[in-house]
Structure formats: C-alpha cells, structure tokens
Design an enzyme around this catalytic site. Structure first.
Site, PDB file in Angstrom:
ATOM      1  N   TYR A   1       4.383   6.288   9.920  1.00 25.32           N
ATOM      2  CA  TYR A   1       3.507   5.175   9.582  1.00 25.32           C
ATOM      3  C   TYR A   1       4.273   4.079   8.842  1.00 25.32           C
ATOM      4  O   TYR A   1       4.150   2.888   9.161  1.00 25.32           O
ATOM      5  CB  TYR A   1       2.339   5.678   8.720  1.00 25.32           C
ATOM      6  CG  TYR A   1       1.226   4.669   8.553  1.00 25.32           C
ATOM      7  CD1 TYR A   1       0.175   4.612   9.462  1.00 25.32           C
ATOM      8  CD2 TYR A   1       1.220   3.759   7.494  1.00 25.32           C
ATOM      9  CE1 TYR A   1      -0.844   3.675   9.330  1.00 25.32           C
ATOM     10  CE2 TYR A   1       0.217   2.823   7.350  1.00 25.32           C
ATOM     11  CZ  TYR A   1      -0.818   2.787   8.273  1.00 25.32           C
ATOM     12  OH  TYR A   1      -1.829   1.856   8.138  1.00 25.32           O
TER      13      TYR A   1
ATOM     14  N   TYR B   1      -8.868   5.351   7.705  1.00 24.01           N
ATOM     15  CA  TYR B   1      -8.955   5.694   9.129  1.00 24.01           C
ATOM     16  C   TYR B   1      -9.985   6.813   9.223  1.00 24.01           C
ATOM     17  O   TYR B   1      -9.750   7.911   8.698  1.00 24.01           O
ATOM     18  CB  TYR B   1      -7.599   6.192   9.661  1.00 24.01           C
ATOM     19  CG  TYR B   1      -6.538   5.113   9.775  1.00 24.01           C
ATOM     20  CD1 TYR B   1      -5.792   4.691   8.680  1.00 24.01           C
ATOM     21  CD2 TYR B   1      -6.271   4.514  11.008  1.00 24.01           C
ATOM     22  CE1 TYR B   1      -4.816   3.712   8.796  1.00 24.01           C
ATOM     23  CE2 TYR B   1      -5.285   3.534  11.138  1.00 24.01           C
ATOM     24  CZ  TYR B   1      -4.575   3.133  10.021  1.00 24.01           C
ATOM     25  OH  TYR B   1      -3.606   2.162  10.150  1.00 24.01           O
TER      26      TYR B   1
ATOM     27  N   HIS C   1       0.845  -1.196   0.000  1.00 23.80           N
ATOM     28  CA  HIS C   1       0.000   0.000   0.000  1.00 23.80           C
ATOM     29  C   HIS C   1       0.881   1.247   0.000  1.00 23.80           C
ATOM     30  O   HIS C   1       1.715   1.408   0.878  1.00 23.80           O
ATOM     31  CB  HIS C   1      -0.911   0.011   1.237  1.00 23.80           C
ATOM     32  CG  HIS C   1      -2.042  -0.968   1.143  1.00 23.80           C
ATOM     33  ND1 HIS C   1      -3.220  -0.824   1.833  1.00 23.80           N
ATOM     34  CD2 HIS C   1      -2.184  -2.095   0.416  1.00 23.80           C
ATOM     35  CE1 HIS C   1      -4.035  -1.827   1.550  1.00 23.80           C
ATOM     36  NE2 HIS C   1      -3.417  -2.623   0.696  1.00 23.80           N
TER      37      HIS C   1
ATOM     38  N   LYS D   1       1.751  -0.732  15.152  1.00 26.48           N
ATOM     39  CA  LYS D   1       3.193  -0.722  15.403  1.00 26.48           C
ATOM     40  C   LYS D   1       3.706  -1.946  16.178  1.00 26.48           C
ATOM     41  O   LYS D   1       4.916  -2.182  16.232  1.00 26.48           O
ATOM     42  CB  LYS D   1       3.569   0.539  16.196  1.00 26.48           C
ATOM     43  CG  LYS D   1       3.482   1.807  15.385  1.00 26.48           C
ATOM     44  CD  LYS D   1       4.641   1.892  14.402  1.00 26.48           C
ATOM     45  CE  LYS D   1       4.439   2.957  13.353  1.00 26.48           C
ATOM     46  NZ  LYS D   1       4.621   2.498  11.991  1.00 26.48           N
TER      47      LYS D   1
ATOM     48  N   PRO E   1      -3.565  -0.198  19.185  1.00 30.50           N
ATOM     49  CA  PRO E   1      -3.426  -0.732  17.821  1.00 30.50           C
ATOM     50  C   PRO E   1      -3.380   0.315  16.700  1.00 30.50           C
ATOM     51  O   PRO E   1      -2.885   0.014  15.617  1.00 30.50           O
ATOM     52  CB  PRO E   1      -4.653  -1.636  17.655  1.00 30.50           C
ATOM     53  CG  PRO E   1      -5.612  -1.220  18.711  1.00 30.50           C
ATOM     54  CD  PRO E   1      -4.806  -0.656  19.833  1.00 30.50           C
TER      55      PRO E   1
HETATM   56  C1  DHB Z   1      -4.811  -3.186  11.054  1.00 31.95           C
HETATM   57  C2  DHB Z   1      -4.666  -2.896  12.385  1.00 31.95           C
HETATM   58  C3  DHB Z   1      -4.265  -1.644  12.754  1.00 31.95           C
HETATM   59  O1  DHB Z   1      -4.120  -1.353  14.040  1.00 31.95           O
HETATM   60  C4  DHB Z   1      -3.982  -0.666  11.824  1.00 31.95           C
HETATM   61  O2  DHB Z   1      -3.603   0.571  12.237  1.00 31.95           O
HETATM   62  C5  DHB Z   1      -4.113  -0.957  10.505  1.00 31.95           C
HETATM   63  C6  DHB Z   1      -4.533  -2.221  10.123  1.00 31.95           C
HETATM   64  C7  DHB Z   1      -5.262  -4.533  10.644  1.00 31.95           C
HETATM   65  O3  DHB Z   1      -5.463  -5.379  11.515  1.00 31.95           O
HETATM   66  O4  DHB Z   1      -5.460  -4.758   9.456  1.00 31.95           O
END
Ligand code: DHB
Length: 391
Positions: A385, A202, A72, A297, A293
């Site tokens: 990121y 997001y 991506h 990371k 999450p």
């Molecule tokens: C996923 C989990 C995340 O915390 C994130 O920021 C992006 C993707 C995932 O599980 O796909």
C-alpha cells in the site's frame, strides 16, 4: 522544430518525465490535447505513495505537497461489525502515504515546467507520431492553428488510458494486451463536509464495498460499489447518504454529511500492454497499464515508470549506453504486475461479487481477519500500500 525527447501527454507521467529530464540537462517538448484549465481541474485519485512523495520533494516540486498534503500512517478495514486499523508506519519501518489530489500534483508540475522555461503545448489537435522504428521519429500536430513537425530522438507515449501511441506497437506480432473487466464500478462523490475519520476506511459490507477518503479539512471523497451501468442522476443526495450509512453502520463508523457537489461513476478495469517499448517509442503510465482504483496505484505507477525512463535516457545521453533503455520494459513491468496483483487482491477481498455464495463471503471475512491479525499478512498489505521503494 527539434527536441531530444518528444512527450505525448501532459499528465503525471509526461510532466514528471519532462521535469526530471530538464534537471539532467535533457530537452523535451510536451504536447496535450486538453487545455491547461481542464488538466488542472479534472478530479482523479489522491493517494501518493512514499516513493512518489520522496521523488517530488527531492526534485523540488514538493513544497505545496508538504504544506497542504495529509500524511496518513494507517488505514482502517471495516468488516464483520468492527473497524480494524493497520498501522502501516510501524509495519513498514516508517513509511506512509500522503493524501494530495492528482490535479494538485499536475498544477505543481506545470508551474515548475513553465518557470524553468519548459515547452508545454496545451490544446493541440491532429497528433500523429511517425517513424518510431527509425532513429528519427517525428510528432506532427496542430497548435494555435499552425501545423508543427517535431523531430525527436525518442517519443514517449504518456497519453493516458485513451492512448493512441500504444497502437503504434503492432498487435500480435509485437504487442500483447492483458485485460480483465470487473462486474462493478464505483460511485464517487465529493462533499462539503469535514473528514469522517482521521484515516481512510475500506469497508466490506453485504451491500457492497465503501471507501471513505478525504481531500481537505472541508471536503470528503467517498465511493460506494455500484453496477457499471448506474446512472448518476438516479441518485439523489439523500439516497446516496442513506446507502453509505447502511453499509457503514455495522462497523460503528460515523459519517459526517454535507452538500454533495460532484458525482461520478468510475469503471473498473485491469490492463497491461507488453512490451512497453517499440523502436524509439516508450510508453509510460496509463497508456501502458490501468489498475482498478482500489489501492490508488495508478498515479504512483506512472511516477515509477518515468523514474526508470529518466535514468535510462540519462545514461543514453551521458554515454550512449542503451542497456537501461533496452531493459525498460522488463524493469517497469515487474512493478506494474506487482501493482496489478495488489489492486486485484484489495478489490477481490473487499467487494461483493454478484455471484458470490455464502462460502465466498465467509472466505473474504477469513482473509480480512488474517490481514488484521497476522503481523506477516498485515506487513504484506502495508508494504504494498505504501509502495515499493523506487529503485
Ligand atoms: C482514493 C482513491 C482510491 O482508489 C483509494 O484506494 C484511496 C483513496 C481517493 O480518491 O481519495
């Protein structure tokens, strides 16, 4: 039994370290409480930073990742009725992330360790680590009904957020724990449906945060912000899809829906333990730190820790130089705290806090406008990121 490095935990940190050490000719034994099947089937996050991908490719465990992972180049931020793309690839001079599930990484690492003749013991019990202050620490455990004692030069605590090894570092006198709880959680689903979007979304919404992610061309991973005490069974498939639609509709994002085959609630915590080393014990990954999450990371930090540890142990076995081992905590923590800041920033910019005033909501929108319109701010997001290079 005797080995050079005894590793507690066959997660990303433990298995990758064992693999890296093997490549430089250092012996290790990995033990884990769970069975191989359970390790290979537990669904966790799925975003690999550029540095993690490069490390896996460079060390010969990246074939399936290159074939089945999805690269991506950008992410979308949804807010104030619109969808705004951040072109990470351009902003970072060619860095990206790859969508490839954590359990697939573990399947690849286990297969490679076993093919290389590695000693990985699954389903052990009664693990006890002893004498880490001495030069000959030991790990006692039971495996297939037999009591074993493993003598080591070093012990690695890579036993995840439910760690027991962390508690070998005396609290107060040596160890300080830094902790932050959040007043929300994520409700996660896996659904049989093609991706709703080519890239992750997001979404900030007045009803709370949503993340639209993916696992494969036929499976989507989606999350919505919920209360920490949410009961999964209170949420029917219809109610879940309605909640996603209500939060995403203002941005114009369209959802593809399908049968939901997994529902879970993820708790939110930020945690760091300092130091990450005590005597001959070194902590790596979630045993030493947890991030919320948002930004994915956790796995990447585990990989970065063991990248540092591998070099430090390599220097010790090559020349008996302990300098890199002694600076392990300092080197690892620099990245850990940066990731803590980033995960906290993404979380607080995108989530709805129950005590938020209208002022707070407008401030969040101003921040989202900043990161989607200012190249400097967008670059800060993109750099963090996609992940700092592994040094
Ligand atoms: C996923 C989990 C995340 O915390 C994130 O920021 C992006 C993707 C995932 O599980 O796909």
């Amino acid at each position: 039994m005797r080995t050079q490095v005894g590793i507690v935990g066959a997660g990303p940190a433990g298995l990758m370290l064992s693999h890296l050490l093997h490549l430089r000719g250092v012996e290790s034994v990995v033990i884990d409480l769970q069975t191989r099947e359970s390790i290979e089937q537990t669904i966790k996050a799925g975003i690999l930073e550029q540095g993690t991908v490069d490390l896996m490719r460079r060390t010969g465990v990246g074939d399936r990742l290159m074939r089945d992972g999805f690269v991506h180049h950008g992410i979308n931020l949804a807010f104030s009725g619109g969808l705004h793309r951040i072109n990470m690839y351009e902003l970072t001079g060619g860095r990206s992330v790859t969508v490839y599930a954590q359990h697939e990484v573990l399947i690849d690492l286990i297969a490679r360790r076993l093919a290389d003749g590695g000693d990985v013991r699954f389903g052990v019990s009664d693990t006890q680590v002893e004498d880490v202050e001495s030069e000959q620490p030991r790990i006692r455990f039971t495996h297939e009904g037999r009591q074993e004692t493993l003598e080591c030069d070093f012990v690695i605590g890579a036993d995840g957020s439910r760690t027991s090894t962390r508690f070998l570092i005396p609290e107060g006198a040596v160890r300080t724990d830094f902790f932050r709880q959040y007043p929300f959680a994520w409700f996660g689903i896996l659904a049989e449906a093609p991706p709703s979007s080519d890239e992750l979304i997001y979404a900030h919404s007045e009803r709370g945060f949503v993340l639209v992610s993916t696992r494969s061309p036929s499976v989507q991973r989606l999350y919505f912000q919920c209360d920490p005490d949410t009961v999964v069974d209170d949420w029917s498939d219809d109610r879940i899809w309605e909640e996603f639609q209500a939060r995403l509709a203002p941005s114009g994002a369209q959802l593809t829906t399908g049968r939901i085959f997994k529902k879970d609630v993820l708790q939110f915590r930020s945690f760091v333990c300092e130091p990450m080393q005590y005597g001959r014990l070194f902590l790596a990954g979630d045993a030493a730190h947890t991030v919320p999450p948002t930004g994915a990371k956790g796995l990447n930090l585990a990989m970065a820790d063991v990248h540092v540890l591998d070099r430090a142990l390599g220097a010790y076995y090559d020349t008996k130089d302990t300098g890199l081992l002694e600076s392990y905590t300092r080197t690892a923590l620099q990245r850990v705290w940066r990731a803590q800041w980033f995960s906290f920033w993404m979380t607080s910019m995108l989530h709805r806090f129950s005590d938020a005033s209208d002022f707070d909501l407008r401030r969040q929108i101003a921040e989202l406008e900043l990161v989607t319109t200012s190249p400097t701010a967008a670059k800060t997001l993109a750099d963090n990121y996609t992940g700092l290079p592994l040094t």
